[in-house]
Design a protein around this motif. Structure first.
Motif, PDB file in Angstrom:
ATOM      1  N   ALA A 100     -19.355   8.504  16.664  1.00  0.00           N
ATOM      2  CA  ALA A 100     -20.097   9.757  16.826  1.00  0.00           C
ATOM      3  C   ALA A 100     -21.540   9.656  16.349  1.00  0.00           C
ATOM      4  O   ALA A 100     -22.463  10.154  17.003  1.00  0.00           O
ATOM      5  N   GLN A 101     -21.764   9.011  15.199  1.00  0.00           N
ATOM      6  CA  GLN A 101     -23.091   9.057  14.573  1.00  0.00           C
ATOM      7  C   GLN A 101     -23.953   7.882  15.007  1.00  0.00           C
ATOM      8  O   GLN A 101     -24.331   7.029  14.215  1.00  0.00           O
ATOM      9  N   GLN A 102     -24.261   7.865  16.288  1.00  0.00           N
ATOM     10  CA  GLN A 102     -25.151   6.829  16.804  1.00  0.00           C
ATOM     11  C   GLN A 102     -26.438   7.471  17.319  1.00  0.00           C
ATOM     12  O   GLN A 102     -26.476   8.659  17.644  1.00  0.00           O
ATOM     13  N   ILE A 103     -27.477   6.681  17.409  1.00  0.00           N
ATOM     14  CA  ILE A 103     -28.819   7.191  17.633  1.00  0.00           C
ATOM     15  C   ILE A 103     -28.981   7.903  18.975  1.00  0.00           C
ATOM     16  O   ILE A 103     -29.898   8.696  19.158  1.00  0.00           O
ATOM     17  N   PHE A 104     -28.060   7.674  19.898  1.00  0.00           N
ATOM     18  CA  PHE A 104     -28.128   8.299  21.218  1.00  0.00           C
ATOM     19  C   PHE A 104     -27.135   9.456  21.368  1.00  0.00           C
ATOM     20  O   PHE A 104     -26.955   9.968  22.472  1.00  0.00           O
ATOM     21  N   CYS A 143     -25.678   5.510   7.867  1.00  0.00           N
ATOM     22  CA  CYS A 143     -26.439   4.775   8.877  1.00  0.00           C
ATOM     23  C   CYS A 143     -27.284   3.671   8.250  1.00  0.00           C
ATOM     24  O   CYS A 143     -27.422   2.589   8.803  1.00  0.00           O
ATOM     25  N   LEU A 144     -27.868   3.968   7.112  1.00  0.00           N
ATOM     26  CA  LEU A 144     -28.687   2.995   6.401  1.00  0.00           C
ATOM     27  C   LEU A 144     -28.375   3.047   4.913  1.00  0.00           C
ATOM     28  O   LEU A 144     -28.339   4.132   4.336  1.00  0.00           O
ATOM     29  N   PRO A 145     -28.139   1.926   4.297  1.00  0.00           N
ATOM     30  CA  PRO A 145     -27.888   1.927   2.858  1.00  0.00           C
ATOM     31  C   PRO A 145     -29.200   2.023   2.075  1.00  0.00           C
ATOM     32  O   PRO A 145     -29.427   1.288   1.126  1.00  0.00           O
TER      33      PRO A 145
END
Length: 333
Positions: A100-104, A143-145
């Motif tokens: 679900a949590q993707q950039i698109f 998404c990013l650590p």
């Protein structure tokens, strides 16, 4: 050409159902015996078939990113597989694979009111710079650590990279090809044909996943749309092993969905690799044009011309534009 097995039902191409594996395995073994089909390991000429994203999410009318024409494409594709079963050495399938949590996907972005963008929204560099759309900072830890500021910077960097690289602008797609969901699965008639081929030719279908990284699109199976982050670190590696494998065939046929997106970008990346190695290798590539269709959303977008332009360029480079029923198909003699 071989006959088409009686169990194949074109009317079921747009439905989801369970493949009866044990029954099909017995039939495939008997089929190989009846028609003296050798194992693929005996093939003197190695012929591959690359199927790009022939999944429910793209091929069935009730699913998220249905490509109009996919049902007819898959009917022809199944017939092609069964009729040329004795000569297709290996089938390789790609599976678009998302969370679900993707950039698109909508969840990744919010506007100043906290609303997510509707599907088919285009997000430009200006949209991010002027804060019309910003990354959803509630996702930064997964998404990013790093810090939320890094995610903000990455969003602007990403859309800028797409623009600079001549890629499609960032499009927000409906949630689709969700890992673990039924939309992610191969279309049932295609799965059945691949399984039948595996048993009859004693050659496992090769499955390649693509698109799992949250911070990049991944139209081509060979590489993500953006390769590195702002620090120059690789986001996701290029799939050079698959390129090597595909170029090892004497002939490679390509079909799937959609002609304007994942098929076009995959073939473009394959062509780029070919031109780096030996431009003559393009002559071993055959594009099955009646087994792929472009994205067309009436009144919204129509990528037919984009797809046709790309395929013209592929042909100009030496690839063959053919159909599944082309009588002069110079593949199987």
């Amino acid at each position: 050409m071989l006959p088409i097995p009686d169990f194949f039902s074109p009317e079921r191409v747009a439905t989801v159902w369970r493949v009866p594996y044990q029954e099909r395995a017995a039939q495939a073994k008997a089929w190989a015996h009846e028609y003296q089909i050798p194992p693929a390991s005996d093939d003197r000429e190695r012929i591959g078939l690359l199927l790009i994203d022939v999944q429910n999410t793209f091929c069935l009318p009730d699913f998220e990113l249905y490509v109009a024409g996919a049902e007819a494409d898959n009917q022809r594709l199944c017939r092609f597989i069964y009729q040329h079963l004795a000569h297709l050495s290996e089938i390789i399938v790609t599976l678009d694979t998302h969370i679900a949590q993707q950039i698109f996907h909508p969840l990744f972005w919010v506007n100043p009111a906290g609303e997510h963008p509707p599907p088919l929204t285009t997000i430009t560099v200006e949209d991010v710079q002027e804060h019309r759309w910003q990354p959803n900072l509630r996702l930064y830890h997964s998404c990013l650590p790093q810090s939320s500021t890094d995610l903000m910077a990455y969003a602007q960097y990403y859309v800028s990279q797409l623009s600079a690289g001549g890629k499609f602008p960032l499009t927000i797609w409906p949630y689709h090809s969700m890992l673990g969901g039924i939309g992610h699965a191969l279309v049932s008639v295609i799965e059945e044909a691949c399984f039948f081929h595996t048993i009859a030719r004693q050659q496992q279908t090769r499955i390649e996943l693509k698109g799992t990284h949250p911070l990049t699109e991944h139209y081509s199976v060979f590489r993500p749309e953006v390769m590195t982050d702002p620090q120059g670190e690789a986001i996701a590696p290029a799939n050079t092993a698959l390129i090597d494998h595909l170029l090892g065939f004497d002939r490679l046929f390509i079909a799937g969905q959609a002609k304007s997106h994942c098929v076009a970008w995959t073939v473009a990346d394959l062509l780029a690799a070919i031109q780096e190695r030996d431009p003559h290798l393009a002559q071993k590539i055959y594009l099955l044009e009646d087994a792929t269709s472009p994205v067309v959303v009436p009144g919204v977008v129509d990528f037919t011309e984009t797809a046709n332009t790309a395929f013209s360029e592929f042909a100009a480079a030496g690839m063959h534009r053919v159909t599944t029923e082309q009588p002069s198909l110079p593949m199987i003699a």
